[in-house]
Structure formats: structure tokens, C-alpha cells
Write a protein that holds these residues in place. Structure first.
Motif, PDB file in Angstrom:
ATOM      1  N   LEU A   1     -11.933   0.962  10.540  1.00 40.26           N
ATOM      2  CA  LEU A   1     -11.986  -0.402  10.029  1.00 40.26           C
ATOM      3  C   LEU A   1     -12.371  -0.429   8.557  1.00 40.26           C
ATOM      4  N   GLN A   2     -13.270   0.450   8.142  1.00 40.96           N
ATOM      5  CA  GLN A   2     -13.681   0.504   6.739  1.00 40.96           C
ATOM      6  C   GLN A   2     -12.503   0.906   5.856  1.00 40.96           C
ATOM      7  N   ARG A   3     -11.724   1.894   6.297  1.00 41.40           N
ATOM      8  CA  ARG A   3     -10.539   2.290   5.519  1.00 41.40           C
ATOM      9  C   ARG A   3      -9.553   1.134   5.413  1.00 41.40           C
ATOM     10  N   GLY A   4      -9.373   0.403   6.497  1.00 40.36           N
ATOM     11  CA  GLY A   4      -8.482  -0.750   6.478  1.00 40.36           C
ATOM     12  C   GLY A   4      -8.978  -1.822   5.530  1.00 40.36           C
ATOM     13  N   ALA A   5     -10.283  -2.076   5.529  1.00 41.06           N
ATOM     14  CA  ALA A   5     -10.860  -3.069   4.629  1.00 41.06           C
ATOM     15  C   ALA A   5     -10.694  -2.637   3.169  1.00 41.06           C
ATOM     16  N   GLU A   6     -10.904  -1.357   2.908  1.00 42.21           N
ATOM     17  CA  GLU A   6     -10.728  -0.843   1.547  1.00 42.21           C
ATOM     18  C   GLU A   6      -9.272  -0.982   1.102  1.00 42.21           C
ATOM     19  N   ASN A   7      -8.346  -0.681   1.999  1.00 44.57           N
ATOM     20  CA  ASN A   7      -6.923  -0.818   1.668  1.00 44.57           C
ATOM     21  C   ASN A   7      -6.566  -2.268   1.389  1.00 44.57           C
ATOM     22  N   ARG A   8      -7.091  -3.198   2.208  1.00 48.88           N
ATOM     23  CA  ARG A   8      -6.832  -4.618   1.978  1.00 48.88           C
ATOM     24  C   ARG A   8      -7.414  -5.080   0.651  1.00 48.88           C
ATOM     25  N   GLN A   9      -8.635  -4.638   0.356  1.00 48.26           N
ATOM     26  CA  GLN A   9      -9.280  -5.018  -0.897  1.00 48.26           C
ATOM     27  C   GLN A   9      -8.480  -4.491  -2.089  1.00 48.26           C
ATOM     28  N   GLN A  10      -7.998  -3.269  -1.983  1.00 51.98           N
ATOM     29  CA  GLN A  10      -7.185  -2.684  -3.055  1.00 51.98           C
ATOM     30  C   GLN A  10      -5.894  -3.464  -3.221  1.00 51.98           C
ATOM     31  N   ALA A  11      -5.271  -3.875  -2.112  1.00 57.37           N
ATOM     32  CA  ALA A  11      -4.033  -4.659  -2.181  1.00 57.37           C
ATOM     33  C   ALA A  11      -4.292  -6.011  -2.837  1.00 57.37           C
TER      34      ALA A  11
END
Length: 81
Positions: A65-75
């Protein structure tokens, strides 16, 4: 109703937490019974082992979930450039 970017990020962060809770609940509730204690195993030992296993599963899910949140934040950051 228009949401600010901060509100959108806050709303988006609630979904991974809900997903984490759901996965942990389903994993614990749908056990095949392979964690059952043997007669010579004390109740405390069994409890500690099952809690350690649940904690390990939760940590793995948290990382995903943290990786997904980081990816969303980067997007989001990439889109605002």
C-alpha cells in the motif's frame, strides 16, 4: 462539489487503509485451520505465533500500500508540473 488537491489526496489515502483492513480481516477469517494448536503446545505459544504471523502479513500489505501511495503521489506531482 470541487475538492482541493489536499482533500483528494486525503480521500485517496483512506481507500488503501480500508483495503488493508479488509485484506487482514479476510485473511484472518478465512484461515484453513492450519494454525490450530497441538495438544503439547501451550496457549500462549500458539497465540504468539498466530499474532506474529498476522503482524508479518500486515507489514507486507502495508509495504504494498505504501508503494501504491508513493506512486499515486508521484503521478499527482507529475500532472501538476
Amino acid at each position: 462539489m470541487a475538492h482541493s488537491k489536499a482533500e483528494e489526496v486525503n480521500i485517496q489515502m483512506k481507500y488503501p487503509l480500508l483495503l488493508l483492513f479488509t485484506v487482514v480481516a479476510l485473511t484472518a477469517g478465512c484461515s484453513k485451520g492450519e494454525d490450530t494448536a497441538t495438544p503439547d503446545q501451550s496457549g500462549k505459544e500458539h497465540l504468539l505465533k498466530s499474532q506474529a504471523a498476522a503482524l508479518e502479513r500486515a507489514k507486507e500489505i502495508e509495504q504494498v500500500l505504501q508503494r501504491g501511495a508513493e506512486n499515486r503521489q508521484q503521478a499527482i506531482e507529475d500532472q501538476s508540473k
